[in-house]
Design an enzyme around this catalytic site. Sequence first.
Site, PDB file in Angstrom:
ATOM      1  N   GLU A   1      -9.898   1.914   4.149  1.00 23.84           N
ATOM      2  CA  GLU A   1      -9.618   3.076   3.280  1.00 23.84           C
ATOM      3  C   GLU A   1     -10.936   3.613   2.673  1.00 23.84           C
ATOM      4  O   GLU A   1     -11.181   4.826   2.658  1.00 23.84           O
ATOM      5  CB  GLU A   1      -8.660   2.618   2.186  1.00 23.84           C
TER       6      GLU A   1
ATOM      7  N   LYS B   1     -12.253  -0.677  -7.711  1.00 22.79           N
ATOM      8  CA  LYS B   1     -11.628  -1.776  -8.452  1.00 22.79           C
ATOM      9  C   LYS B   1     -11.921  -3.135  -7.848  1.00 22.79           C
ATOM     10  O   LYS B   1     -11.612  -4.143  -8.452  1.00 22.79           O
ATOM     11  CB  LYS B   1     -10.119  -1.551  -8.521  1.00 22.79           C
TER      12      LYS B   1
ATOM     13  N   SER C   1       0.827  -1.210   0.000  1.00 19.92           N
ATOM     14  CA  SER C   1       0.000   0.000   0.000  1.00 19.92           C
ATOM     15  C   SER C   1       0.854   1.250   0.000  1.00 19.92           C
ATOM     16  O   SER C   1       1.942   1.273   0.579  1.00 19.92           O
ATOM     17  CB  SER C   1      -0.915   0.024   1.223  1.00 19.92           C
TER      18      SER C   1
ATOM     19  N   LYS D   1      -4.301  -6.757   3.429  1.00 16.20           N
ATOM     20  CA  LYS D   1      -4.315  -5.608   2.503  1.00 16.20           C
ATOM     21  C   LYS D   1      -5.750  -5.295   2.065  1.00 16.20           C
ATOM     22  O   LYS D   1      -6.137  -4.126   1.937  1.00 16.20           O
ATOM     23  CB  LYS D   1      -3.429  -5.893   1.280  1.00 16.20           C
TER      24      LYS D   1
ATOM     25  N   HIS E   1      -7.356  -3.491   4.809  1.00 14.55           N
ATOM     26  CA  HIS E   1      -6.789  -2.134   4.769  1.00 14.55           C
ATOM     27  C   HIS E   1      -7.591  -1.293   3.770  1.00 14.55           C
ATOM     28  O   HIS E   1      -7.989  -0.164   4.046  1.00 14.55           O
ATOM     29  CB  HIS E   1      -5.311  -2.194   4.358  1.00 14.55           C
ATOM     30  N   ASN E   2      -7.834  -1.845   2.599  1.00 15.88           N
ATOM     31  CA  ASN E   2      -8.566  -1.103   1.576  1.00 15.88           C
ATOM     32  C   ASN E   2     -10.014  -0.862   1.978  1.00 15.88           C
ATOM     33  O   ASN E   2     -10.580   0.190   1.683  1.00 15.88           O
ATOM     34  CB  ASN E   2      -8.501  -1.827   0.227  1.00 15.88           C
TER      35      ASN E   2
HETATM   36  C1  6PG Z   1      -3.178   1.445  -1.621  1.00 15.20           C
HETATM   37  C2  6PG Z   1      -4.459   1.625  -2.399  1.00 15.20           C
HETATM   38  C3  6PG Z   1      -4.314   1.003  -3.750  1.00 15.20           C
HETATM   39  C4  6PG Z   1      -5.361   1.444  -4.744  1.00 15.20           C
HETATM   40  C5  6PG Z   1      -6.722   0.916  -4.473  1.00 15.20           C
HETATM   41  C6  6PG Z   1      -7.790   1.821  -4.978  1.00 15.20           C
HETATM   42  O1  6PG Z   1      -3.281   0.914  -0.525  1.00 15.20           O
HETATM   43  O2  6PG Z   1      -2.133   1.860  -2.115  1.00 15.20           O
HETATM   44  O3  6PG Z   1      -5.503   1.001  -1.728  1.00 15.20           O
HETATM   45  O4  6PG Z   1      -4.248  -0.364  -3.562  1.00 15.20           O
HETATM   46  O5  6PG Z   1      -5.346   2.828  -4.859  1.00 15.20           O
HETATM   47  O6  6PG Z   1      -6.818  -0.307  -5.132  1.00 15.20           O
HETATM   48  O7  6PG Z   1      -8.940   1.115  -4.896  1.00 15.20           O
HETATM   49  P1  6PG Z   1     -10.263   1.507  -5.604  1.00 15.20           P
HETATM   50  O8  6PG Z   1      -9.953   1.767  -7.055  1.00 15.20           O
HETATM   51  O9  6PG Z   1     -11.142   0.328  -5.411  1.00 15.20           O
HETATM   52  O10 6PG Z   1     -10.743   2.738  -4.913  1.00 15.20           O
END
Ligand code: 6PG
Length: 478
Positions: free
Chosen positions: A189, A260, A128, A182, A185-186
């Site tokens: 996020e 994504k 990340s 991870k 984590h997302n």
């Molecule tokens: C990270 C981000 C990275 C990416 C995400 C965005 O930790 O560096 O999470 O992995 O920016 O995949 O996710 P979305 O396109 O689903 O918002």
Amino acid sequence: MLAQIGVTGLAVMGANLARNFARNGYTVALHNRSVAKTDALLAAHGDEGAFVRTETLAELVAALETPRRVLIMVKAGAPVDSVIDQLVPLLEAGDIVIDAGNSNFTDTRRREAALAEHDLHFVGVGVSGGEEGALLGPSIMPGGSKESYDALGPMLEKISAKVDGQPCCAWIGTDGAGHFVKMVHNGIEYADMQVIGEAYDLMRSGAGIEPAAQAGIFTEWNRGELASFLIEITAEVLGHVDAKTGKPLVDVIVDSAGQKGTGRWTVQSALDLGSPTSAIAESVFARGLSSQRGQRAIGQEVLAGHEVPVELGADFVEDVRQALFASKLVSYAQGIDMLTAAAKEYDWALKMDEIAALWRGGCIIRAELLKDITKAYAADEAPANLLFAPAFSKAIGEALPAWRRVVSTAVQLGIPVPVFSSSLAYYDGLRRKRLPAALTQGLRDLFGAHTYNRVDMEGTFHTQWSGDKTEVEAVDTH
Ligand code: 6PG
């Protein structure tokens, strides 16, 4: 000289990770499906360290010292399987295949098992920090066998972000554990960004505070308990003026959020684990609703609002800050709860204090708050829920009056705050003595003889609803 690591897939993330290894003194063999990308990387950054140019995967493998470490950075899904299939016949027992993309942990588990059949290590690594993090120091979450970590971990630790001299990288657990962490984590996020969005919307639509002024507010917030990367960059985005129109950039961006897949996977997995991850789920659904632009266009025309005017208190902005902080705590609590459930389900020895510590730097959710989360889980007895750790139950209790005011104001003004409100519902759900789940059980028993337990005696019971309504002891079929 043989290279210590090979990187295949040289789009921005792969290229930056390769450069990061090289800048840290490792010799890095480079491979990309189209050689042009490899050459472009070498032309632009070849002087940053020792690189070995290769044109085929066979050349890449031949360029590596043993055990070979091959890092794959291609689009998650079928492309990863395709590279693995090409690599396996070229490798030898003990070699390590690393997938540093955002792969689904179930794929990682499958691939790890398949490669183990060939005596190969497969390491799913969560990385990340975006493009900049990959180059300058990301937060790294490697899964896979402990043995593979012995051969790979020190290199990953070296290129990772550091906080107080500590690397933001640690062995997470076997097979898919790294990618799972991870993924969560997302998920956090997503929730973090959604609560920031709700705060912005309340201040904009509720209190009429323009983006430029909000940039100042977020900058101020970033000096206190909310201090974090996402709050910092919120100030930057809100303060940015569009060069074409002179308007705040945020006003010319289409209000439809993309995704994504990692947020969706987090929620799917939370459902499988039975972990109530409502804040993350609501943030994924909020993106979904935002992207239903056709329905929203109709909704604007045909749905009534009946908003109730509210006199905003002088402390409204401070109330919003506290509501944001409380909701953020809930999303972390739910994320960790889900990790705890997954550790049991998949037999991973997840260490919450280490995970919180490695999220302190390099990653997108890096935040001051993680220092106290680390402390809470480093204690002799880990709390059953983050919110029960004394520091956090106190903090959330203090924010509660403001949180309730903000949610009720939002409801009256018709401003959707799905994560502020569902987080408050989660909090109230946790502290409530009796939940209406008792009634749910009664209903389930009536229509499907699903049985219930009693508060006053052991056993499982069923009321003969369609007969004389007497209660009988039953076999537990919950
Ligand atoms: C990270 C981000 C990275 C990416 C995400 C965005 O930790 O560096 O999470 O992995 O920016 O995949 O996710 P979305 O396109 O689903 O918002």
